[in-house]
Design an enzyme around this catalytic site. Structure first.
Site, PDB file in Angstrom:
ATOM      1  N   SER A   1      14.162   7.177  16.705  1.00 32.75           N
ATOM      2  CA  SER A   1      12.326   7.115  16.848  1.00 32.75           C
ATOM      3  C   SER A   1      12.779   5.604  17.210  1.00 32.75           C
ATOM      4  O   SER A   1      10.973   6.413  18.237  1.00 32.75           O
ATOM      5  CB  SER A   1      12.920   7.208  14.925  1.00 32.75           C
ATOM      6  OG  SER A   1      13.245   6.057  14.592  1.00 32.75           O
TER       7      SER A   1
ATOM      8  N   HIS B   1      12.056  13.523  15.287  1.00 32.52           N
ATOM      9  CA  HIS B   1      11.801  13.500  16.557  1.00 32.52           C
ATOM     10  C   HIS B   1      12.209  14.959  17.688  1.00 32.52           C
ATOM     11  O   HIS B   1      11.648  15.013  18.274  1.00 32.52           O
ATOM     12  CB  HIS B   1      11.604  12.427  17.180  1.00 32.52           C
ATOM     13  CG  HIS B   1      11.222  11.089  16.876  1.00 32.52           C
ATOM     14  ND1 HIS B   1      10.160  10.704  16.673  1.00 32.52           N
ATOM     15  CD2 HIS B   1      11.813  10.132  15.312  1.00 32.52           C
ATOM     16  CE1 HIS B   1       9.862   9.536  15.214  1.00 32.52           C
ATOM     17  NE2 HIS B   1      11.021   9.590  14.240  1.00 32.52           N
TER      18      HIS B   1
ATOM     19  N   LYS C   1       6.020  14.481  12.615  1.00 34.04           N
ATOM     20  CA  LYS C   1       5.326  13.900  14.240  1.00 34.04           C
ATOM     21  C   LYS C   1       4.726  15.173  15.091  1.00 34.04           C
ATOM     22  O   LYS C   1       3.521  14.863  14.810  1.00 34.04           O
ATOM     23  CB  LYS C   1       7.288  13.362  14.408  1.00 34.04           C
ATOM     24  CG  LYS C   1       7.670  12.724  13.284  1.00 34.04           C
ATOM     25  CD  LYS C   1       7.227  11.712  13.454  1.00 34.04           C
ATOM     26  CE  LYS C   1       8.368  10.665  12.278  1.00 34.04           C
ATOM     27  NZ  LYS C   1       7.146   9.970  11.772  1.00 34.04           N
TER      28      LYS C   1
HETATM   29  C1  LIG Z   1      13.710   9.401  12.146  1.00 35.84           C
HETATM   30  C2  LIG Z   1      12.947   9.523  11.172  1.00 35.84           C
HETATM   31  N1  LIG Z   1      13.342   9.950  10.478  1.00 35.84           N
HETATM   32  C3  LIG Z   1      12.767   9.735   8.813  1.00 35.84           C
HETATM   33  C4  LIG Z   1      11.566   9.794   8.763  1.00 35.84           C
HETATM   34  C5  LIG Z   1      10.136   9.773   7.766  1.00 35.84           C
HETATM   35  O1  LIG Z   1       9.408  10.512   7.919  1.00 35.84           O
HETATM   36  P1  LIG Z   1       8.078  10.905   7.258  1.00 35.84           P
HETATM   37  O2  LIG Z   1       7.181   9.200   7.787  1.00 35.84           O
HETATM   38  O3  LIG Z   1       8.112  12.424   7.090  1.00 35.84           O
HETATM   39  O4  LIG Z   1       8.259   9.814   5.798  1.00 35.84           O
HETATM   40  C6  LIG Z   1      10.559   9.302  10.686  1.00 35.84           C
HETATM   41  C7  LIG Z   1       9.273   8.705  10.098  1.00 35.84           C
HETATM   42  O5  LIG Z   1       8.875   7.806  10.801  1.00 35.84           O
HETATM   43  C8  LIG Z   1      12.040   9.146  11.211  1.00 35.84           C
HETATM   44  O6  LIG Z   1      11.688   8.351  12.131  1.00 35.84           O
END
Ligand SMILES: Cc1ncc(COP(=O)(O)O)c(C=O)c1O
Length: 264
Positions: A187, A215, A246
């Site tokens: 991320s 992502h 996203k």
């Molecule tokens: C790699 C990754 N996993 C999980 C999440 C969590 O997702 P959410 O924003 O839907 O709670 C994010 C959010 O930034 C993320 O970048």
């Protein structure tokens, strides 16, 4: 009002911690935006192009999505009234989960209300005290929290360093339940996990492999199924999660895997 001296010590402690965060430039503040009409933001009176969002495909402003959401609110209301376990499984969930399973070419799937909750729920459900989690050091914080909640032994290997991971795997008892977990597209830096090598390691050391496609969903794969599908590895990964928050422009998350998870 208490004077500074009369404050209970916990309040002093928090103040000190905040001051320390400020000193090391780690105190985070919310920035007000005057307008958030995609893809523009107004900050301090300045109209700026928003290149910081995760709305990679612009779907958050897509007219078809907006209309579908408004129509759904008119038809079904603003809330589900309680959880699925309490008030039952609305047929819309079944339709959405069937569509999810078809899209990801998986055997079974579940929709969850956020990516954070998905990682927390999946990891803490599958692993417990005597198990071992191997997690890339740059994995998302929700994976770290899920691992902590599971109470399993939590090993963080150096980012994308598979020799480091293998050294840990070699040392672990063969009979222990092991989970290797990784973001597919990281991320913060946007680099990729070495999924072919992770599959090879998971097979060699009899571990489960879980990928976070937050992502990768919508971006990679023939139909946006994610980075694992782009590499034709989707059938070799035990648990795939991803988010709708996203590239898919909305919110919520999914997990897919085998039906009855015969590998576990
Ligand atoms: C790699 C990754 N996993 C999980 C999440 C969590 O997702 P959410 O924003 O839907 O709670 C994010 C959010 O930034 C993320 O970048």
């Amino acid at each position: 009002m208490h004077s500074e001296k009369q404050l209970p010590c916990w309040e002093e402690k928090i103040k000190k911690e905040l001051a320390h965060l400020e000193e090391i430039s780690q105190k985070r503040e919310l920035v007000s935006t005057g307008c958030a009409e995609q893809p523009w933001l107004t900050i301090n009176g300045c109209r700026m192009l928003n290149l910081a969002s995760n709305n990679y495909l612009g779907y958050a402003g897509d007219e078809r999505l907006k209309k579908a959401m408004v129509d759904a609110v008119h038809t079904y209301g603003a809330g589900a009234t309680a959880s699925r376990l309490i008030v039952g499984n609305h047929p819309l969930y079944e339709q959405a989960e069937q569509a999810l399973v078809n899209w990801k070419k998986a055997e079974a799937g579940l929709i969850i209300n956020s990516g954070y909750n998905a990682n927390l729920g999946i990891i803490s459900t599958l692993l417990s005290r005597n198990d071992i989690i191997y997690s890339d050091k740059l994995n998302h914080a929700s994976i770290v929290d899920g691992a902590l909640l599971s109470r399993a032994k939590h090993i963080r290997y150096r980012h994308n360093d598979l020799a480091h991971l293998e050294a840990f795997l070699k040392k672990s008892p063969i009979e222990a339940r092991k989970l290797i977990v990784t973001d597919t597209v990281f991320s913060m830096d946007g680099d990729f996990a070495f999924l072919e090598d992770l599959v090879r390691l998971k097979e060699r050391y009899n571990a489960l492999l879980m990928t976070d496609e937050a992502h990768g969903s919508g971006i990679y794969g023939e139909n946006g199924e994610g980075y694992a599908s782009h590499l034709h590895l989707q059938n070799k990964i035990d648990i795939q999660m991803g988010t709708f928050s996203k590239a898919l422009g909305s919110f919520g998350a999914y997990v897919v895997g085998k039906n009855g998870s015969s590998t576990i």
